[in-house]
Each structure stands twice: as C-alpha cells, then as structure tokens.
Design a protein around this motif. Sequence first.
Motif, PDB file in Angstrom:
ATOM      1  N   TYR A 602      -3.871   4.453  -8.687  1.00  0.00           N
ATOM      2  CA  TYR A 602      -5.037   3.651  -8.327  1.00  0.00           C
ATOM      3  C   TYR A 602      -4.604   2.315  -7.729  1.00  0.00           C
ATOM      4  CZ  TYR A 602      -9.548   1.351  -8.608  1.00  0.00           C
ATOM      5  OH  TYR A 602     -10.698   0.688  -8.288  1.00  0.00           O
ATOM      6  N   ARG A 603      -3.621   1.656  -8.399  1.00  0.00           N
ATOM      7  CA  ARG A 603      -3.152   0.364  -7.895  1.00  0.00           C
ATOM      8  C   ARG A 603      -2.474   0.492  -6.525  1.00  0.00           C
ATOM      9  NH1 ARG A 603      -0.671  -2.321 -13.465  1.00  0.00           N
ATOM     10  NH2 ARG A 603      -2.604  -3.447 -14.039  1.00  0.00           N
ATOM     11  N   TYR A 604      -1.812   1.632  -6.302  1.00  0.00           N
ATOM     12  CA  TYR A 604      -1.104   1.837  -5.023  1.00  0.00           C
ATOM     13  C   TYR A 604      -2.095   1.827  -3.852  1.00  0.00           C
ATOM     14  CZ  TYR A 604       1.785   4.113  -1.440  1.00  0.00           C
ATOM     15  OH  TYR A 604       2.459   4.405  -0.281  1.00  0.00           O
ATOM     16  N   PHE A 605      -3.249   2.460  -4.059  1.00  0.00           N
ATOM     17  CA  PHE A 605      -4.222   2.553  -2.972  1.00  0.00           C
ATOM     18  C   PHE A 605      -5.241   1.414  -2.967  1.00  0.00           C
ATOM     19  CE2 PHE A 605      -2.915   7.073  -3.235  1.00  0.00           C
ATOM     20  CZ  PHE A 605      -2.547   7.255  -1.910  1.00  0.00           C
ATOM     21  N   HIS A 606      -5.246   0.580  -4.060  1.00  0.00           N
ATOM     22  CA  HIS A 606      -6.224  -0.515  -4.112  1.00  0.00           C
ATOM     23  C   HIS A 606      -5.539  -1.860  -4.308  1.00  0.00           C
ATOM     24  CE1 HIS A 606      -8.546   3.107  -5.140  1.00  0.00           C
ATOM     25  NE2 HIS A 606      -9.595   2.477  -4.624  1.00  0.00           N
ATOM     26  N   ALA A 607      -4.305  -1.945  -3.852  1.00  0.00           N
ATOM     27  CA  ALA A 607      -3.545  -3.192  -4.034  1.00  0.00           C
ATOM     28  C   ALA A 607      -4.235  -4.364  -3.359  1.00  0.00           C
ATOM     29  CB  ALA A 607      -2.129  -3.017  -3.477  1.00  0.00           C
ATOM     30  N   GLU A 608      -4.783  -4.125  -2.158  1.00  0.00           N
ATOM     31  CA  GLU A 608      -5.446  -5.216  -1.422  1.00  0.00           C
ATOM     32  C   GLU A 608      -6.698  -5.669  -2.138  1.00  0.00           C
ATOM     33  OE1 GLU A 608      -7.368  -5.988   3.009  1.00  0.00           O
ATOM     34  OE2 GLU A 608      -5.974  -4.326   2.703  1.00  0.00           O
ATOM     35  N   ASP A 609      -7.449  -4.709  -2.712  1.00  0.00           N
ATOM     36  CA  ASP A 609      -8.673  -5.061  -3.447  1.00  0.00           C
ATOM     37  C   ASP A 609      -8.343  -5.900  -4.671  1.00  0.00           C
ATOM     38  OD1 ASP A 609      -9.962  -3.532  -1.606  1.00  0.00           O
ATOM     39  OD2 ASP A 609     -10.161  -1.759  -2.915  1.00  0.00           O
ATOM     40  N   GLU A 610      -7.231  -5.501  -5.363  1.00  0.00           N
ATOM     41  CA  GLU A 610      -6.859  -6.230  -6.581  1.00  0.00           C
ATOM     42  C   GLU A 610      -6.436  -7.651  -6.254  1.00  0.00           C
ATOM     43  OE1 GLU A 610      -4.020  -4.167  -8.923  1.00  0.00           O
ATOM     44  OE2 GLU A 610      -5.069  -2.256  -8.770  1.00  0.00           O
ATOM     45  N   SER A 611      -5.745  -7.831  -5.150  1.00  0.00           N
ATOM     46  CA  SER A 611      -5.287  -9.179  -4.790  1.00  0.00           C
ATOM     47  C   SER A 611      -6.450 -10.088  -4.448  1.00  0.00           C
ATOM     48  CB  SER A 611      -4.320  -9.107  -3.594  1.00  0.00           C
ATOM     49  OG  SER A 611      -5.000  -8.625  -2.449  1.00  0.00           O
ATOM     50  N   GLN A 612      -7.558  -9.450  -3.956  1.00  0.00           N
ATOM     51  CA  GLN A 612      -8.720 -10.262  -3.583  1.00  0.00           C
ATOM     52  C   GLN A 612      -9.616 -10.551  -4.775  1.00  0.00           C
ATOM     53  OE1 GLN A 612     -10.588  -8.076  -0.436  1.00  0.00           O
ATOM     54  NE2 GLN A 612      -8.997  -8.554   1.068  1.00  0.00           N
ATOM     55  N   THR A 613      -9.678  -9.573  -5.732  1.00  0.00           N
ATOM     56  CA  THR A 613     -10.645  -9.736  -6.839  1.00  0.00           C
ATOM     57  C   THR A 613      -9.972 -10.124  -8.148  1.00  0.00           C
ATOM     58  OG1 THR A 613     -10.487  -7.406  -7.410  1.00  0.00           O
ATOM     59  CG2 THR A 613     -12.127  -8.012  -5.764  1.00  0.00           C
TER      60      THR A 613
END
Length: 616
Positions: A602-613
């Motif tokens: 999940y983190r591999y494909f949503h790394a950009e989302d996590e960095s923003q939120t």
Amino acid sequence: MNPKMQELRKKAMALPLLPGVYIMHDKSGEIIYIGKAKTLKNRVSQYFGSQNNHAEKVRRMVDNVDDFEYIITDSEFEALILECSLIKQHTPKYNILLKDDKGYSYIRVSSGDWGRLSYVLQKKDDGAQYIGPYKSSYYVKSAVEEANKIFMLPTCNRRFPQDFRKGRPCLNYHIKQCMAPCTGRVKLKDYKESLAQALDFLKGGSSNSIKQLTAQMEEAAENLEFERAARIRDKINAVKKMGEKQKVVANKVLDEDVIASFTDDGKTCFQVFRFEGGRLFDRESFIFDSGDSESEYEEFLLGYYTIRNDVPKNIALDRNFDGIEAIAQWLSEKRGNKVNVTVPKRGEQAQLVSMCRSNAAEALAQKKGATVREYGVLEELKETLGLEKLPEYIESYDISNLAGTENVAGMIVYKNGKPLKSAYKKFKIKGFEGQDDYASMAEVISRRFDEYYKAEDKDEGFGKLPDLILLDGGKGQVAAVKQVLERMNISVPLFGMVKDDKHRTRAVTGDGGEIAISSKRALFTFLSKMQDEVHRFAIGYHHARRSKNTFKSSLTNIDGVGEVRAKSLLKYFRTIDNISKADLTELENAPKMTKDSALAVYRYFHAEDESQTGAL
C-alpha cells in the motif's frame, strides 16, 4: 492387418496371366468386391502386397477378404461385360454403386393472384400449376432462377397482398432483380403480365421469348405506353444477355458428356457436365471414399452409364486409363453406334474438361468447408514444393526474443487454406538461456512431436500429423529442424519461408535450395499472410511475457514481496493498476498476504499521498 495375407498373396501369384474377373469374399462368404483385370495375376497380387501404397478404402477391403475366386474371359471387353453384370447382381459394398434416384423435377406456379415461380422435386395436389416433368433438376433450377431474375419476380417468403407495406423492400429490389410488390405500388395487372412472360420464357426458350417480348414492346409503344415498353425492353436485354452468357460456355460444343474428377484426403468427387443442343443442360456431382484411382475411374463410368439409358455420341474425360478402350467399346454397344471417348489436351474441349475438374474441386471443397480459391492456392503450393498430397493441414513456427531474454515460440495452423486458431500453440523455450534461433526451433519441434507420440487421439491437436511444416526462417532453421524430424522418425515435408528487405515472403527454402515465389501469384499472398500471422502470434506472446515479468519485477522490489507473493497478487487482482488502487483491507485479504506485506504494498503505491497527508 489381414492374418491370411500371405496365404492370399500365394494364391494370387498362382493366377494366370489372362484377362478375367475376380470376386472377393469375406469370412461369411459374402461378396464384398468385384473387379476386372487385363492380367489377373498382376492385378490381384497387388492387393496382397505392401499396404503402404493403398488408399484407406482399399486397405479396409483387403483387411476383410477371407478368400477370392476368379473367372477367365477371352478378352478385357468380355471381362468388363461380366464385371458389370455381376456388380448389378450382387451390389458389393466396396464397389462404387450408383443409384438412379434423381427422380423428376417440376416448375411450380403457386395458386392465387400473386403466383410465385419455384422448382420442386415432387408434384402435389395443392392447387398449384405444375409444368414438367423434367429429368434434369439442374436445368429446372437454373431456368427458374434466371426467369425470376429477368422478369423481376419475388423469391422471398412474404405473402401478397397480406404483407403489403409491412417492411422495406429487400436487396433484390435495389439490384433490379425484383419489382418489389411488397411496397404495394405494383399493379396486379403488371405482375400477372411479368409472370406470364416468365412462363413463356420457360416453355419456349430464350429465342421464342425474345420474339414475343419484342411484339409486346412494339404494341406498347404504338399505344403510347412508353413506361411499359421500356420495362419490356429491359427484359429483352436481360434475356439476350443470358443467352450470350450461355454461348461463352457452350460455343461449338458437341452433344456430349464431360467428366472429370478431383481426389483429396481419401475422397474423390466426380463431376459430369451434360451438353445438348449446344448448351449445358445438366450437371451432376458424386463424392466417394477414394480407393485405387484408375480402377475407381473405370468403376464410376461403368456405374454411371449403367443407370443411364441414353449414351451421348461424344464423351470427354480428364484422364486416360488402362481400360479406356474396353469402356468405349461397351458404350458403343449400349448406344448402338460408335461412341467417341477422348481425353482432350488443347482447345475448347480441354477448357471444358478443366472447368469440369474445377467444379469437382469446388464440390469437394464445399463438403470440407473450404472454397475453390483456397483449394487452388493449396494445389499451387503442392506443385511448387513437389508435395505428394495436398497440404490441407499446415503448421508454421516462429521464434521471438529480445537479446536472448523471454525466448518464446508460436505455432499456428492452417486448415483447408484458412487459419485454425483453436489449434494455435505457444512455447516457452526451456532448454537454455540466451539467443539461439536454431536451437530454439529444434527444441520446439522436438517438444511438439514428443506430444504427438503421447497423444491418444491421432485426429486432432498434437496427435495429428501435419501435411507440411513451414518455418519462419531460412536454411539454418530448416537444417536444425530436419535433424530433429529424422531422429524422431517423423516424415513430414519441411520448408522455410524467406523474407525480402521489405519483410515480404520472397522464397521458400528446403534441401534443394530456394524456390522463388512471384509477387503476382496467389501463392505469394497466401505465404506472406501466413508468415505475418505466425510472426504476429509469436511476438504477441513474447510481449505478453515481457509485460508480465516487468510487472512482477516491479512488485518484487517491495519489501516483503517475493516472486510467489507477486505472482499471487497478479493472479488475484489481474493487473498492476488494480493492485495500486486497492485499499489496505483488500490487500490484507488477498491470498498469501500478511498485514506487514499488505502495508508495504500500500505504501509503495501511495507514497506520494502519504507525504502530502502524513497518513500512516
């Protein structure tokens, strides 16, 4: 194999070198085959020698022979007469037996104001008008079809006047082959006139019909009925055009029969064209299991003219055979005067024989689900490559890789000149790493025929032997595969397809060097399409594997995801895109996944989302 083969051969070798008739019996004593021979010993001993050269029908007959007897005659002609008499008396199962079951044909005019023209094989008590009977169903069918077209009569299933204005007129109206009474705009008077003209045409022939139509046209013009006169003029032109078409076929043709045959894959079709009065008036097709071609031809002529009362003065055949003089003598006696049996080599007669043979090929092709054009290109391929039989079932192979990676092969199949996609196969090269097209092709062919020897069903799939193998490549590929076929005792013609600098098939290569293919020939188009198809299939498989492994390798870059887990994810979610869109719960519920591995994906494909939120 017949257990009495040697005993029967010994008996056959003791036969006299004289003409006569031989009679084959099975174990029950029943007569299963009757034949005649110019030399009994030579003919009968052939049956009990090597079975390799016999057709399947002959092998089946020989397997059932328990004994035979023979009758010596003074001449081959006497043997022919006796053979004919015995066949009529005993009707053996392995002889060609023809029945005169054509019956009679009629032209039918349905009852009612809006009568229809059709051809039927039976006369019924249904209130319709019947014209006939006619012996030639071909003539009746052709004549009715022509009459309906020329006089623009409907041939659909609509009923009149019940179906007026209930639908649009069909294609026949737009190509001027139907006046379309379904529109409701055709006057009953005009319809009846066209029907009467069509009947005059069928009863009186084209020349008489033209005279009558011309008189009607002139009368209409005198009465200032110019539209009616124009319609009749068009009908006259159509009748004349049909007559010219017939002249092309029957120009200077004698009253005669033209007979030709076409044999392929255990079947033979005999086609008969019957000419009378300078025109083709009947044609017949007969399809049989094929046996010995020469005796079969003689048998067919014997059977065909036995069931016919009328024998024409001239008969043109497409081949010569050993007993042709005896057949000609028998036909002359049956007719009451000399019958000319010829095998024309040039001129109009030869063209008619060729046309007859093409129609025999077409009839056989239709029975097998092919067209005469497809059979034509297979005939051309057979002649070009010097094959013993028509290549109905062709396998073609191509190798595809990228710098030695994802080395794969594709096998396509052409049956009766058309792709048989259900028989296509894919191969992943397993024997080595790196790029070696020769070794790859050898491995694929070896694996393919390993499967042949394992297969229980020898009629389809890997259990069926192809009639021809075509490789995408030159003499190197051919040499590599030839060694494999020899080692595995597989006897199938093998050739390579060589491309020019424009990636078109320019030649076929085999043991004897290259055979150039002209770009203007149908064979060039056929081979080019096949080479393009096998290349497309192989490279498509190669791309699919590369894409899959690229996806898999991207997943294995994730911590906690190895090859097994990556393969499981792809199988469950089908695509990388679906994996990237899955939420954490869906990933955790996927097979072979743990909470930690699901979180990592999940983190591999949503790394950009996590960095923003700042989530997780």
